[in-house]
Every structure is written in structure tokens, then in C-alpha cells.
Design an enzyme around this catalytic site. Structure first.
Site, PDB file in Angstrom:
ATOM      1  N   GLU A  70      32.787  -1.988  12.433  1.00 10.84           N
ATOM      2  CA  GLU A  70      31.714  -1.439  12.949  1.00 10.84           C
ATOM      3  C   GLU A  70      31.871   0.083  13.502  1.00 10.84           C
ATOM      4  O   GLU A  70      32.732   0.561  13.833  1.00 10.84           O
ATOM      5  CB  GLU A  70      31.066  -2.146  14.304  1.00 10.84           C
ATOM      6  CG  GLU A  70      30.781  -3.533  14.141  1.00 10.84           C
ATOM      7  CD  GLU A  70      30.035  -4.174  15.470  1.00 10.84           C
ATOM      8  OE1 GLU A  70      29.637  -3.485  16.281  1.00 10.84           O
ATOM      9  OE2 GLU A  70      30.034  -5.363  15.341  1.00 10.84           O
TER      10      GLU A  70
ATOM     11  N   CYS B 272      36.068 -16.605  31.941  1.00 15.63           N
ATOM     12  CA  CYS B 272      35.429 -17.702  32.552  1.00 15.63           C
ATOM     13  C   CYS B 272      36.630 -18.273  33.542  1.00 15.63           C
ATOM     14  O   CYS B 272      37.786 -18.191  33.458  1.00 15.63           O
ATOM     15  CB  CYS B 272      35.069 -18.754  31.493  1.00 15.63           C
ATOM     16  SG  CYS B 272      34.270 -20.046  32.166  1.00 15.63           S
TER      17      CYS B 272
ATOM     18  N   CYS C 224      31.917 -20.632  27.698  1.00 13.61           N
ATOM     19  CA  CYS C 224      33.097 -20.997  28.229  1.00 13.61           C
ATOM     20  C   CYS C 224      33.801 -21.251  27.073  1.00 13.61           C
ATOM     21  O   CYS C 224      33.878 -22.294  26.362  1.00 13.61           O
ATOM     22  CB  CYS C 224      33.113 -22.139  29.117  1.00 13.61           C
ATOM     23  SG  CYS C 224      34.532 -22.875  29.622  1.00 13.61           S
TER      24      CYS C 224
ATOM     25  N   ARG D 290      25.112 -12.389  25.536  1.00 16.64           N
ATOM     26  CA  ARG D 290      25.988 -13.065  24.294  1.00 16.64           C
ATOM     27  C   ARG D 290      27.386 -13.015  24.811  1.00 16.64           C
ATOM     28  O   ARG D 290      27.726 -12.443  26.247  1.00 16.64           O
ATOM     29  CB  ARG D 290      25.894 -12.002  23.142  1.00 16.64           C
ATOM     30  CG  ARG D 290      26.618 -10.663  23.531  1.00 16.64           C
ATOM     31  CD  ARG D 290      26.567  -9.773  22.520  1.00 16.64           C
ATOM     32  NE  ARG D 290      26.891  -8.561  22.766  1.00 16.64           N
ATOM     33  CZ  ARG D 290      27.241  -7.572  21.955  1.00 16.64           C
ATOM     34  NH1 ARG D 290      27.178  -7.867  20.685  1.00 16.64           N
ATOM     35  NH2 ARG D 290      27.816  -6.226  22.230  1.00 16.64           N
TER      36      ARG D 290
ATOM     37  N   LYS E 129      18.014  -1.722  20.784  1.00 16.52           N
ATOM     38  CA  LYS E 129      17.017  -0.945  20.447  1.00 16.52           C
ATOM     39  C   LYS E 129      17.063   0.322  19.747  1.00 16.52           C
ATOM     40  O   LYS E 129      16.659   1.000  19.033  1.00 16.52           O
ATOM     41  CB  LYS E 129      15.747  -1.221  21.260  1.00 16.52           C
ATOM     42  CG  LYS E 129      14.563  -0.517  20.981  1.00 16.52           C
ATOM     43  CD  LYS E 129      13.413  -0.766  22.124  1.00 16.52           C
ATOM     44  CE  LYS E 129      13.568  -0.035  23.518  1.00 16.52           C
ATOM     45  NZ  LYS E 129      13.776  -0.603  24.495  1.00 16.52           N
ATOM     46  N   TYR E 130      17.778   1.244  20.839  1.00 14.67           N
ATOM     47  CA  TYR E 130      18.238   2.611  20.454  1.00 14.67           C
ATOM     48  C   TYR E 130      19.540   2.664  20.203  1.00 14.67           C
ATOM     49  O   TYR E 130      19.916   4.071  19.922  1.00 14.67           O
ATOM     50  CB  TYR E 130      17.792   3.368  21.856  1.00 14.67           C
ATOM     51  CG  TYR E 130      16.492   3.203  22.313  1.00 14.67           C
ATOM     52  CD1 TYR E 130      15.462   3.657  21.478  1.00 14.67           C
ATOM     53  CD2 TYR E 130      16.148   3.222  23.655  1.00 14.67           C
ATOM     54  CE1 TYR E 130      14.090   3.681  21.694  1.00 14.67           C
ATOM     55  CE2 TYR E 130      14.624   3.161  23.927  1.00 14.67           C
ATOM     56  CZ  TYR E 130      13.721   3.514  22.989  1.00 14.67           C
ATOM     57  OH  TYR E 130      12.429   3.431  23.439  1.00 14.67           O
ATOM     58  N   HIS E 131      20.249   2.039  19.929  1.00 11.11           N
ATOM     59  CA  HIS E 131      21.459   1.793  19.111  1.00 11.11           C
ATOM     60  C   HIS E 131      21.199   2.469  17.628  1.00 11.11           C
ATOM     61  O   HIS E 131      20.343   1.879  17.175  1.00 11.11           O
ATOM     62  CB  HIS E 131      22.458   0.588  19.062  1.00 11.11           C
ATOM     63  CG  HIS E 131      23.820   0.731  18.594  1.00 11.11           C
ATOM     64  ND1 HIS E 131      24.677   1.182  19.408  1.00 11.11           N
ATOM     65  CD2 HIS E 131      24.030   0.973  17.209  1.00 11.11           C
ATOM     66  CE1 HIS E 131      26.030   0.734  18.524  1.00 11.11           C
ATOM     67  NE2 HIS E 131      25.761   1.223  17.362  1.00 11.11           N
TER      68      HIS E 131
ATOM     69  N   ASN F  38      32.432 -12.578  17.431  1.00  5.51           N
ATOM     70  CA  ASN F  38      32.157 -11.152  17.548  1.00  5.51           C
ATOM     71  C   ASN F  38      32.588 -10.448  18.674  1.00  5.51           C
ATOM     72  O   ASN F  38      32.512 -10.910  19.949  1.00  5.51           O
ATOM     73  CB  ASN F  38      30.612 -11.006  17.559  1.00  5.51           C
ATOM     74  CG  ASN F  38      30.394  -9.330  17.543  1.00  5.51           C
ATOM     75  OD1 ASN F  38      30.502  -8.815  16.648  1.00  5.51           O
ATOM     76  ND2 ASN F  38      29.950  -8.882  18.758  1.00  5.51           N
ATOM     77  N   GLU F  39      33.544  -9.713  18.646  1.00  3.01           N
ATOM     78  CA  GLU F  39      34.036  -8.963  19.583  1.00  3.01           C
ATOM     79  C   GLU F  39      34.630  -9.846  21.075  1.00  3.01           C
ATOM     80  O   GLU F  39      34.198  -9.894  22.235  1.00  3.01           O
ATOM     81  CB  GLU F  39      33.175  -7.731  20.278  1.00  3.01           C
ATOM     82  CG  GLU F  39      32.801  -6.803  19.201  1.00  3.01           C
ATOM     83  CD  GLU F  39      32.086  -5.527  19.738  1.00  3.01           C
ATOM     84  OE1 GLU F  39      31.470  -5.801  20.782  1.00  3.01           O
ATOM     85  OE2 GLU F  39      31.946  -4.604  19.196  1.00  3.01           O
TER      86      GLU F  39
HETATM   87 ZN   LIG Z   1      35.395 -22.109  31.618  1.00  7.49          ZN
END
Ligand SMILES: [Zn+2]
Ligand SMILES: [Zn+2]
Ligand SMILES: [Zn+2]
Lengths: 606, 606, 606
Positions: A305, A148, A108, A104, A354-356, A142-143
């Protein structure tokens, strides 16, 4: 009302699970759900196909349950079809490698296709849900983060440089390109600084600090461009609902001060790094809360969060001990948070989170210690109601944080790679925090006139009129505290060719800068007590200041290590070396004491 | 007759050396020579040219000397002309980089050109030498391993996925792709998981565990495809002679259990990692011998390679101390080896194995300690003749090894990256080995009905009907021992959405999983003795089991750490944390004791 | 006159700074300035445009000030326009990545465009300034080094190989390509050894040592090709002025012995690695001075660069303590330096050498400790005048340095990666240095006839007639001292197939080579004193030598560890293991004592 709840992805679950979830949410007094983060593939299964039916149901159900909704745009993770159709929407990394689809935060920021598609989807969401009164905030992306180095970014960087430096003469001057024969004679010659161009041994080792510094600024701005464009698309349909994005606190790659003017309110994700000292962790969170509160002029912020129990992304992920969740959550509120939200309400079934931890584990249990603590806290928050929200505290002390200095001091060749900006910043912050000083954490552009004490650790880069403003602040009666390696370079990371912008204020100049391995200690006597100094030892020539502390060892034994210059009605303090915590505290307390700013809760045992 | 001898490459030497070699082989009682490994360039100097003249002479000479011949196919290293003619027969590494010619084990397993050429050569060899009665085994390739991530592999992976998951819906479900917007809408969107797609910080850090797990299975199968195709080509000409390949024992990248059905007998190369404890090294070799013996239903296996003295590939390569070669070789036989062979009979002159030990050193000396030990062992083996070969031992205890769990537990985000599958597996194995329990090392698909005790450390992934079968095993009287982090995910690495498949068998479920840094110890009292637990600490809710041990520290002090559930006529044991060696031994011994399975040689001092 | 001054880049500064600089230079007695290093972009702003106007002014001013000028060619850093016009003038790194413009020392040595342009500019400079009597030396390029692995280099490598090995049969024999099926049947199949071909885990881990060894030689020669071509262009216009380039002392990538015949005099840049022991640092510099002096037959050399205070490129950059600059500078002169120059005279304003020390700091101060020390030293040098320059010392002891052995021993698979050539070389050198022996540091091709003692640590590779020459040297009365791992391989890194070239001279052969982790010590008794041996322990069979020391532990306890063979009128000494400093000193002193060569200043306390 304190916002309480968090990220919720019902699109990953069958409807019968929704029912059980809301039952549990009621038990936990959840009043806020963040919907739609990472839902792109779901909302737009193909470039020409939008499908809002599930989101309609999700928003509808949340509204029906009386939840306040935070609606996210899903641009934090693009869908496979997008990367497949537009391969150059994927990033090129620092090693010069074009990535393919995965993970995620992978787009660019200069890709016109990604921009067009992400903005279009934000617009569609705003158009469809913008009028829903349940929506209390928009959460873009998000965050934001990462980097790039692709040809599109190279081209955008050149445009950005043209804007900043005017022409190639300006560029060559700023980057000091006569060094190593780097004079650029055509904009096309300019390359992003990578492992394949200016860098060796990683992102902090560059042949041209000026180039790398500009690229970091460019990247921060390029990511911001995506936020701004999505926000504009939302604003076409949503006149008032505040728009934000979730920051990451003390996150080096993005200069949140460059972003702050574009936020309606600030929010961040509170995942403090593991530290065996509870007190240090608390101080670190206090600093991040302060930084985030400082972004929008002290307005209340949100904790967008936090984990109710464990993280998953660390090498080792301990559970939060009993009571810690409550403690940290109330600390957030005490620092000005209007909402304290979880990632996440229901635990992921598969993949890397999954384990968060989550309010509801894989089996959806409500009888666990975790759920009981979550519910008890929800109950507490519900009881206080609106009393505590929207609170603002006047502060008399400012701690300055400066991304340019953070970047510059850590990419500097010489004097010492072991100097870490956050180590020094947090040491000075802890001293202020333990003194219970009423504190703002602000950028160097902040108006200093309301403060009595301004503390600026490692202010390596001095920009604009800061030196004039801080001198005026001192003349008017303020106390200014700064440290070794401050005031060394200008905005382009070029050395000052005189004694530097703070010399007359501090009453000294730096003749030599010694650096030593981490195990070398130089004892510094200060107000009759011995402290330890490490890493960097400036040998300063005092022209007009009082010497408060001196080195105890090496060829500069007896030379000044800490000074105070009386200027006008104020004072300017300088620590010419990196002191241990007690030494930092001694300096900071002395400056605070001049203004009687040590707070009533100072030195409360941990 | 115990096979004795090893890899021999006379094609690298002039004929007069052959004479001296065989003289020495007779002194050492060498009866088996492995020929042709890495001889491809020699046998096929160009795509359309085969030249068997030297191999004819080599095989002829070996036969004339009365040697048993193991004939290798040379596909472990392709010749330069092949890579030059077919650049995409070279691999693309985890970083996405296409390699050019070099090293060995370097061919893309999905390359049709490599497949065609390697299979054709195997067929030619079989056609020419298949009827030679001196040939006692065929040795396909060499130490299969490594990985490729090229477009050909990407395409083959997609085919493999279609086979496994049926359609994209199945794929998306298995990989939980609604997480992070990963829904695949076209097979072409699927990418091999690499540093350029799903991975960060290396092969064990993936955003999608399900994708990476499938790719590891695919790669294991893709390499197997080469073996199977070569074997089929051999079988066209050679009806009976057994075909094998040399495995590497506890080698993570290849799932030997997926390969085992295709081997006529198993063999492996015994190069244990350096460990200052002789006992641990012996146990580790015993585990590997057991694993290999377990591949083909307990049939005798071969040690295809071991060094008579030093390795060369380690950072530090100590010589085998006097007597060690004899000890380890007899250990091999005691574990069921029918042959104990060396790499190599004559030391290489140049390149990276120049200093790897050999029966004959560069000067071809027979008066050295090394040669004397080799010859004395040959003499001993010759004396025992056929008495010891083909031996099979019935075992009452099964240790389960599961590549899927090995992969899954080490690529998991959370709870603790310091958990290493082999550390835990070998700890439980050492306990069984020191107890002198009659042991099989088998996959989770093994028939459990013949065992009294089944030990399954870190059985993170539970597949197929295993839970049912092990429950039945316990009901019928068996003892099942498992550990923390077992029974967590299904075959796709998705979490179970209830208490998990072992909950009713063990009589407990896991409420929290704490993880701590390696220096944090939680004392566990167990049968009146204190032990140390580390890394992972599950807080379990016991529904129906006896608590044998409890945590001594932290907020879960007093909570169960080791349990035993009586079920039917048997028992199910659970260690909810990672115990030190003595703690593991205490659990294992208690389970063995229920079946009186501690052996007569238990606790022999090292 | 001792040359005093250093690198000076007035093109980076406005003219008024020049005035202040020369004022300061006069105070410091600066008599030599190095001009034009890295001035390419300045001198040739575009391919078809040369502009010497500023350099004219710079040279003119220097001449007017009475300075001696060292004129540099600027090929150490190409300008952006060159890389932009000729992308394949940029290097391809060990990972196979084509770099784009950045840093310095960045040009492919096989690029015809880079060659053409750099040579043309050197010619233009020579044409314009060649007759200027102020120019006392030409300085070509800068600190040649680094590597390229591009297609142009691959092609040049193939040509170089044809030259060296004649045909593919010769190549295959030299590289032992029957190993791992590497027989090359077409020159085009040959690849540079990189991470994408023969290497794993980095530049010292190769599957084929012979290939990598040849590539290192090729690269050294390829870089040399650039120097030779520029020198030739200079010589067209400048008949006599000496031409040099600045070496880096003990720099592994370039074989300075292959370069030495092409230099008119040698020079180097003295930046010793940080070592807490002042004595070790002094010895290390002495070794490097000796090596450089040994390049041109003992002729005086120059210290082309040293820092007056701090470096900037290290992680930690301590200042030179008071007096250290003077001490090191006089040491240079004592070792035969005719010039002691600084990098640099004026500190850079920006980029990665901004904090590297300079005679004049950013503010141009002359009142600092640093400037005072510089000026005092200039005064001292000025006083001694020409008395000390051009000095030559006859030496009776030779220490052999061999790049081939340095490369081979560190890329060897087995016995021990912890063996570092420089560690052993410097240990033997320190013993000679502490004995105050009159020492030359020379290549293995040096004429040995003038020496009494020849010391050759880790002489792994034995080439040409060295064994015959050193045997004759011993027969005639010399003492030859060598160590473990010497005499193992020929020029192609292939093992000797007998007892090796030193066996009869030393009176022994090596039966086994044990290797142990760094913490394992084997005590060696030697002349009644105990010493510690580490890393490598050869078990030797003594045929005809006196045993001076024996191992005290392990299965070879009592076996010979140090021997001396009387041969003719001389002696041959062997240390079969790596001894600690005192052990090395004991061996070295014993050999020196046979010739009464311990000097009058031996064992002076540090
Ligand atoms: Zn780029
Ligand atoms: Zn492939
Ligand atoms: Zn090249």
C-alpha cells in the site's frame, strides 16, 4: 513485470461503477488488484452462512480484465455478528477495559472462537479460489497490530511463559522478582502487565521491565499465531502461491523478525510520517524498505500500500506534491520492490477513510493531476517490464535492528526517557544512506560473515551468542560500530554484573551514565571538528582503545566520548553519547572508510 | 420592563438572611428571581415524600416583595436517594464507565425512573404553583448537556435508528458499513460509539462518522425528551405561562435548532470564554445572542444567567473590570434580551461555586464596587421601563449555523484536524459584525427569502433541499457566501459522488484539498491586497466563475482561492481556503456591498 | 555516631556477594544497614508458611560485621499470593478501576485481610528479632502513600464521617449539600469522591470541596491506621526500640502532621526535584528537613534514603556532580539528621530500579568516583563521631505548613488554578532561609509562644482556635506574616460569612479577588523598590493598618498590596498578592528586622 494497482473493493459499489473503474484501470496500466480485504461480513453474513457469489463475480471480472489478483483473507476486521455471539473475541485494552464491537484490528488473538472462525473462512476461500491461476499471492489479515490483555490472553501468556522459562523458579529468576516482593508461587498469580497491574503513566512505564518485555514478545507471537493458522488453512488447498501479510515498516508493537520465517515474501505499507525534510523522509523510507527486504533474506518485497495523494488519519494530511509519487515509487523499486500498489483504487464513500486518497476519487475522475501522475507512472512501469524485478544487491554493510532493544530502551527507568530508539537508529541509518553504502538491514541473529561493517545503534539487549559472533567478526577484519546504552542487559532485561559483553571488544567499561534535559549540549571534538552531544553521556574508562573524541564540558570534560579499538584484523567503534547528525556521520564514515565503502552517490545534494 | 435579578436559593440560608437579601434587592432594583433550581432534595426528600413548605415560604416571600418569579424544575441535579435507589439513572461515560452519585447534569436521559420521577415532580410543582400570577416563566432543568452511553441509551438509540433509517438495510447504507466489515445483521449488534467501540483518541476520532453523527443527534433528542416530558406535565396545569430552559450559547453537544420548536421563548447563560481582545469577546457574545434570538423566529430572549463579577470554573477567573458589566448587559438588551439575570443573587457558602461572583457576597455587603455597579444598572434598566423590551429587528443578512456540520467537520478524518468550526464561524461573524450588517443567525432550514446575503461558513453537510433553496435564493438576486470544505457530505456524512451540490451554483469543483501545519501560510492576493491563508487549501477547477483571488505559493500558485459566480440576478461566492480575518472581511464586505448592506456603525474602533 | 549506610537486600544475592559487599562497606565506613524492606514474599512464601532462615542469616551477618540494624516490616509491597487469595486487598483507583497484582504500595488500607496479614508478620518479626541489641530502629512499611476508593474504603469512610460529623445533619451542614441537591438521607448514599462521582478533570477538580477534603483526611488516617497497627504489634515484643517510617518530605497526599504523634522519631527520603538552581534545591531540602524535624518537636531525625548518584524514576536522571553528595549530606546533618542513609547499598539487577544509583554498582566496583566519594564521606562522618548527633537548635521564627490549606487551595474552583501551595510556601521559606533566620517548620497547632515571627503563606483554611492564638501571639509582641487567600474558609472549606478570622488582626477585609493569566504582571512598589506580582490580586479595604506597598496597574492601581497593622506590642503583615522572590524577601526581612532576626549567614552568595 512490476506489480501495479492496489486495494479494490467493488463489493461496496454497484456493477456499473465496476465498468467505469476498469476503463480507468486500463488507462493507468493497473495490472494487480487486491481483493477481499475487510469483506468478512459480506462473505459470511452469519456464522453458518457463506456467500461467495459477489466475490465470484469480482474475481471473475478481475480475471477477465487480465488483472493479477491478490486475494485477501478478511480477518483484519470481524463482522458485528461475531462480536455479538462471542463477546470475548473483543479485546481488553491496556486500561483493562473490555471493548465491544467497533473499528478493525479488534479481535483477541487468543480467542478460540475468533481463531476457529477466521481460519475456517481462510480455508473456504482457499478451497474455492486456490486453483485460480490469476491469483498471484495470498494476503492474510491486514496490518497486524495492537494488543489485548484479556483473561484468555492471560492464560495464553502463562502457557507461553511456561514454554520460555520452564518453571516458576526460572520465571522468578528472569523477572528478578525478589525485588518488591514479587515472587510468584502459582502460575495463576501472573497478570498481564497493564495500567491495572505493573504500569504507571502508560505502556512504557512498568515496575517490572522483564514482565512487560515478555508480554510484548507474547503479543507479537499471539498475533503471529493467527497468521500461521490461516496460512496453514490456505496451504491445505494451495500448494504454491506465496502467502504474505502487509507490515507497517518501523512498527514497534510487532517484532517482524519473529514473523519473518513464516512469510513467503515480505510486503509493507508505505506511509512515512510527515517530516518537513524531504531528505529525511526519503532516508526513513529507505530504512523501512531495507528492513522489509531484510526479512526474507534479501528477496524482493512488495509495497502493498501507498497513497496516491493524501492520507486521512493524520491530524494534518498534505497532498503529495507533483512528482513525489513517481519519486517514491521508483525509490521502492530501486530498493527491491517487485510491486508498488495503492491503497486504494477507488475512494471510500463514507467512514474514516472517506478522504484518504485513491486512484479514482468520489466522482471517478480521470482528468485530475493525481490520475495523470498515476497513469504516467503505470506507463513507465509497463515500459521497463521484468527488467527490474527480482533484483538482489550484495551488501557489505549491515545495520542491526532489534525489537527487544527498541522495547527495552524505551521502557527503561533511567537514564533518560527522551532517548528514542528510532531517533538514534534513523540517525545512524541516514549517515549510512548519505554515504551511499551498500546496506542490509538485518536482525542481530543475521550471519555477519558477509559484511565488512556492522552498525548497531542502541543495542541495549544482548542475546544469545551475539557478543561472541560480533567479536569473531571483528577479529576477522570487520568494523563494528555501536553506541551508548548498548550491551547493558541480557535477554530478560537484567543488568550484566560485570563490564558487559562488549567490554573487551570495545576496550572500555562504563563508569557513570549522565543524563540531561534536551536543551543541554556537550560539545564533542572529533577528528578536529566540533559536534553536539545530547541526552546521555557515558563516562567510560578506556582500558585498551584509541580515543577519537572527547567531551568538551561538564565535570567529565576531556573524557573519551568516541573510541576505536583495534582488534585482530578489525576494529570496534564506540560512541559513548548521542551525537548530532554530523557527529554520527563522522563516526560512520570513518568506519566505512576503513573498508572503502562510501558509495559513488554519497553526498548527492537532496 | 427589563427583567433584572437572577438565581436565588434562600433554602440554603436562614430566614434572617432573607430579610437582608430583600433589602439589598430593593436597592438594586431586582424585579425577577429564579427559584428552585437544584432544589430537588429539598422538595422531595424521599421517593414518596414531597415537602413544599419551604418553597411555599420562598415563593410567598418573593411575591410579597413584588418580584416576578421564574420557577424552575429541579431536574438539573438529582438527589442522592434517587441514584441510590436507581443506580442505572446514573450515566455511563464515553469511556464506558458507570458513574455513581455526584456532581449535577448526571442523569441518564433514557432512564425510565429518572424520567418518571422528574416529570412527576414537575407536575406537582405546576399543580401547586401554576396559578400563581407572580410566576412569569417556567425554567425546566438547567443547562442541558453531557452524554450517556449506557445500555438503556443503547436500546433507545436503536429505536431512534429504526425511526430514522427504517430497517437494517437503510442503516447499513447510511453508515456505509461495507467498509471494514461492519454490516449489521441484528439491531442488537449496534453499540453506542464510545472509547470501547468505534472511537480512538477521544470523541472526535471515530472509525464511523455516520454512527457517531447519529449518536450525537440521538443524545440531543434524548435530552430534549426530558424537557418535552416535563413541559407536558407543566402544561397539564399551566395553560399559558411560557416555558423555557437556559441554553449555553455556542454549545456543541446539543443541537439547539432541534430543540427550538419546543421552547416558548429562548434564554441562555452568557459566560464568554476569556479572550484578551475585548472586541472579539463582544463579537462572540453578539453571535451567541444572535443564535439564541434566531431560535424562536427572532422573538425576544432572556439572558438567564451572567456573573456580576467573576466565574469560578475557569482555570483563571479575572473580575469584570469597571463598566464591563454595564456594557455587556446593555449589549444583551440591544440584541433583543428582555431580561438580564445574574447567577447568582447570593454567593454560595461552600462547594465548587463558592467563589463564583454574586450580587451579594458571603458577607452580604452592599457597599462594594460590584454592588454599586449592579444597583446602578438596575436603576438604568428601571428608568427605560418597557420601551426596549419585545423589540424585533428586520435583518437582511443571514449567517447559517449548522450543528451537523460543526460535528461532522470536527470528527472528520482528513483533511485537517486543526480546522475548528467555531474559529471559522466566528471569523465570518466578526466580519459581518464589524460591517454592522443587520444580521440573523439561523439554521439551514430557515426561509431564505427575506435575506439579501446568506453566509454559510464550513457548511460541510448539505441536507434536504438546501442546495435547491439556496440556488433559488441566488437566482432571485441574493448573494451566497460559502467556504472550503462546504458541500462535501450528505446528511449521513457520506461523500457526494459527483462535483457536489454547490458545484453548478459556484461554478467550480474541488480537484484537490491540501492541508498544512498551522505555521504554513499561503499568501492570497484579493482585490489588490495580500492576505494569509492557512490550514486547508482547495485546488478548484473553475468552470464558470470569476476569480477574485489566487494562491501565491506552492505548486498551486496562481490557482483560484476566492471566486464569485454570477447566477441569475445574484451571486455565489467561494473562499476555497481559510483566510485570515482581513481576508474574510474582504470577501464578506464585497458581498455585502453588492446589496449596500454595510451598516452605519461599521468599523467603529473598539 | 552519625548513622551511615542504607537499604541492603542480600536476599537478592548469593552468599559470595555478601562477602564482597561487607568488604566494601568497611572501606566506606558503613555502620547502619536497613534490612527487610520488600522482603514479604521471602519471609512468608504462603499464607500459612513463614521462613526466617535467610533473614536470620542476614541479620546475623550484619550483627557479626558490627552493623547497626534497622529492621523493616515488609508491608510496602504485598506478595502475589496475598493479592491472589484476597483480590479486594488490591486498590481501586481514582478512576474507579480495581487493580490486580503489581507494583508496590498497592494495598487497600481498609482491607481487613491485608491488615491482619501485615500486622501478623510485623508481630512475628518483632517476636523473633525484637531482643537483638543490634537493632536500633524499626522501619514500618515504606513511603506510605497513594489512594484507594474501593467499597471497603467507602464503608470505612462512612464510619470516619460518623465520627467526625456525628449525624447526617452535621454531614450535610459541613458539606453544604443544599447546593446542587446533594442532601444525603442515608449513609449508604455517600460515595468516595472519584472520577465517577464528584470529580471532573482529575483529583483537584471536585464539585464538592468538602467531600474531597474529608476523603483526603480519611485516606491519610486510613494509611496511618496500618502503621499504628503494625507498631502496636511490634510494641508487644519490643518495649523500647524506636519505631518510624520513611516519609517523603513535601508530599501532598499524606498529612504528616496527623501522623507525627505516632512516630518515635521522624525520617525521610531526600530526592529533591530537579531544579537548575542549586540554591533553590538547597532551600527546598532545607524546608523539607525543617518540616521533618518539626514533626517530633524538633528532635533529631534521619535521612532514611538518598541516592549516592542517580535516580531512575525521573524522565531525565542526571548524576550528582562531584562534591554534591558531600554537600547535601552535611546539610542534612546541619539540619539535625542523626543518620544519612542511602538507597541503596547494592544496585538492583532488574526491574524499575535497575539504574537507580547505589554505593555498589552492578559490578560491585569500589574504584569509581562514586564509591570514592561515598567512602570519603564515611571517613568524615566517622571522624566527627557523636559530636553532632542529637543536636537541637532553638528557633525564633516559625513557618507554618498546613496540609488542609495545601489541599483546599489547590482544589478550589476560583480564583486561580495556577496558584500552587508549594510555590508560595517555598518562596516564603527561601526568603527566611536566605535571611538565615533561626527557623522551625511547624503545624498551625504548634505552640506559638516561643516565637517572635510566625509566617503563614496561603493559610486558606483556618481551624480551631488558631485565629485567637495568633492574635494573642501578636498582642504579646510577635510579628505575623500572611498572604492573599489566607483566612478564607473554615475546616469544612465553607467560606466565612463575615470579614474572616484575620480581619481585625490585619485591619482589613478583601473586597475583590482578581486573577490573571501567568504572563500578567502588576508592579508593586514596596519600600521604594518595584516588585512584580502575579496570579492573584486582592483588592482590600484597609480599616486600620499601614499601607506598605500598592499596586501599580489595572483598575486597582494605587490600592494597597502589602500592609502592616500594629496590634498590641506586635504587628500583623499582609501581602494581598503573590509577589516575586524579591518582593517576598522584602516583606519577610521587614518583619524579621523588627525582631533583629536576620542571621549572620544571610545573603551568602550561592
Ligand atoms: Zn485477549
Ligand atoms: Zn443512558
Ligand atoms: Zn480500599
Amino acid at each position: 513485470m512490476i506489480g501495479y494497482g492496489g486495494d479494490y473493493n467493488p463489493e461496496q459499489w454497484p456493477r456499473e461503477v465496476w465498468d467505469r473503474d476498469y476503463e480507468a484501470f486500463r488507462l493507468a496500466k493497473v495490472n494487480t488488484v487486491t481483493l477481499g480485504v475487510f469483506a468478512w461480513a459480506h462473505l459470511q453474513p452469519a456464522e453458518d452462512t457463506y456467500d461467495f457469489s459477489t466475490l465470484d463475480a469480482i474475481v471473475g471480472r478481475a480475471t477477465a480484465e487480465g488483472e493479477r489478483v491478490v486475494l485477501a483473507t478478511p480477518s483484519g476486521a470481524m463482522p458485528p455478528w461475531l462480536a455479538h455471539a462471542y463477546p470475548d473475541a473483543c479485546r481488553v485494552d491496556f486500561e483493562g477495559r473490555r471493548h465491544v464491537y467497533g473499528q478493525r484490528h479488534n479481535a483477541c488473538p487468543s480467542s478460540p472462537d475468533f481463531r476457529r472462525l477466521s481460519v475456517a473462512l481462510a480455508g473456504r476461500l482457499a478451497e474455492r479460489y486456490g486453483r485460480d491461476p490469476a491469483i498471484v499471492a495470498w494476503h492474510v489479515g491486514n496490518e497486524y497490530g495492537g494488543a489485548c490483555h484479556c483473561p484468555l490472553c492471560a492464560a495464553a501468556f502463562r502457557d507461553w511463559l511456561r514454554e520460555r522459562h520452564g518453571d516458576l523458579d526460572g520465571l522468578n529468576r528472569a523477572w528478578n522478582t525478589t525485588f518488591w516482593s514479587h515472587t510468584f508461587t502459582d502460575w495463576e498469580q501472573v497478570q498481564p502487565p497493564t495500567a491495572l497491574s505493573e504500569h504507571w503513566r502508560g505502556p512504557n512505564h512498568t515496575a517490572f521491565q522483564g514482565i512487560t518485555l515478555d508480554y510484548r514478545r507474547f503479543l507479537s507471537d499471539a498475533l503471529l499465531g493467527g497468521f500461521v493458522a490461516e496460512k496453514a488453512a490456505i496451504r491445505e488447498h494451495v500448494p504454491d502461491t506465496p502467502v504474505t501479510t502487509n507490515f507497517m515498516g518501523l512498527y514497534q508493537p510487532v517484532d517482524y523478525h519473529r514473523w519473518a520465517p513464516h512469510l513467503d515474501f515480505a510486503s509493507w505499507d508505505n506511509y512515512p510520517p510527515e517530516d518537513p525534510s524531504a531528505s529525511r523522509t526519503a532516508a526513513r523510507m529507505a530504512l523501512a524498505h531495507g528492513l522489509v527486504r531484510g526479512l526474507c533474506g534479501g528477496k524482493p518485497f512488495w509495497v502493498m500500500e501507498q497513497t496516491p495523494s493524501v492520507t486521512a488519519s493524520r491530524d494534518v494530511n498534505p497532498v503529495k506534491r507533483p512528482g513525489v509519487l513517481r519519486l517514491w515509487s521508483w525509490q521502492s523499486v530501486a530498493h527491491g520492490a517487485d510491486a508498488v500498489l495503492y491503497f486504494q483504487l477507488r475512494q471510500s464513500r463514507g467512514a474514516c477513510e472517506k478522504y484518504h486518497g485513491a486512484v479514482l476519487d468520489h466522482a471517478g475522475r480521470t482528468g485530475t493531476r493525481l490520475f495523470r501522475e498515476v497513469a504516467a507512472l503505470g506507463e513507465e512501469f509497463a515500459r521497463v517490464g521484468a527488467e527490474l524485478t527480482g533484483a538482489r544487491t550484495p551488501a557489505r554493510v549491515a545495520l542491526l535492528v532489534d525489537w527487544d532493544s527498541w522495547w527495552a530502551v524505551e521502557m527503561s527507568d533511567g537514564p533518560n526517557r527522551n532517548v528514542r530508539y528510532l531517533d538514534v537508529l534513523t540517525a545512524y541509518h541516514r549517515a549510512l544512506w548519505q554515504a551511499n553504502a551498500p546496506l542490509d538491514v538485518v536482525p542481530v541473529t543475521a550471519d555477519l560473515s558477509g559484511y565488512d561493517v556492522v552498525v548497531a545503534p542502541l543495542l541495549h539487549v544482548v542475546k544469545g551468542d551475539f557478543a561472541e559472533r560480533v567479536t569473531a567478526f571483528v577479529e576477522r577484519g570487520g568494523a563494528f560500530v555501536t553506541t551508548a546504552l548498548s550491551g547493558r542487559v541480557d535477554e530478560d532485561d537484567n543488568a550484566f554484573l560485570d563490564d558487559g559483553p562488549f567490554a573487551s571488544l570495545l576496550g572500555l567499561w562504563v563508569e557513570e551514565t549522565d543524563a540531561r534535559q534536551p536543551d543541554v549540549v556537550n560539545p564533542v571534538a572529533l577528528f578536529g571538528t566540533g559536534h553536539e552531544a545530547r541526552h546521555v553521556f557515558e563516562v567510560v574508562v578506556v582500558e585498551d582503545a584509541e580515543v577519537l573524541g572527547t567531551y568538551g564540558a561538564d565535570f567529565y570534560a576531556g573524557a573519551p566520548a568516541v573510541t576505536r579499538a583495534a582488534r585482530g584484523r578489525g576494529s570496534a567503534w564506540y560512541a559513548a553519547t548521542l551525537l548530532d547528525d554530523a557527529g554520527v556521520a563522522a563516526v560512520v564514515r570513518a568506519a566505512l572508510d576503513e573498508h572503502d565503502l562510501t558509495g559513488p552517490l554519497a553526498d548527492v545534494p537532496d
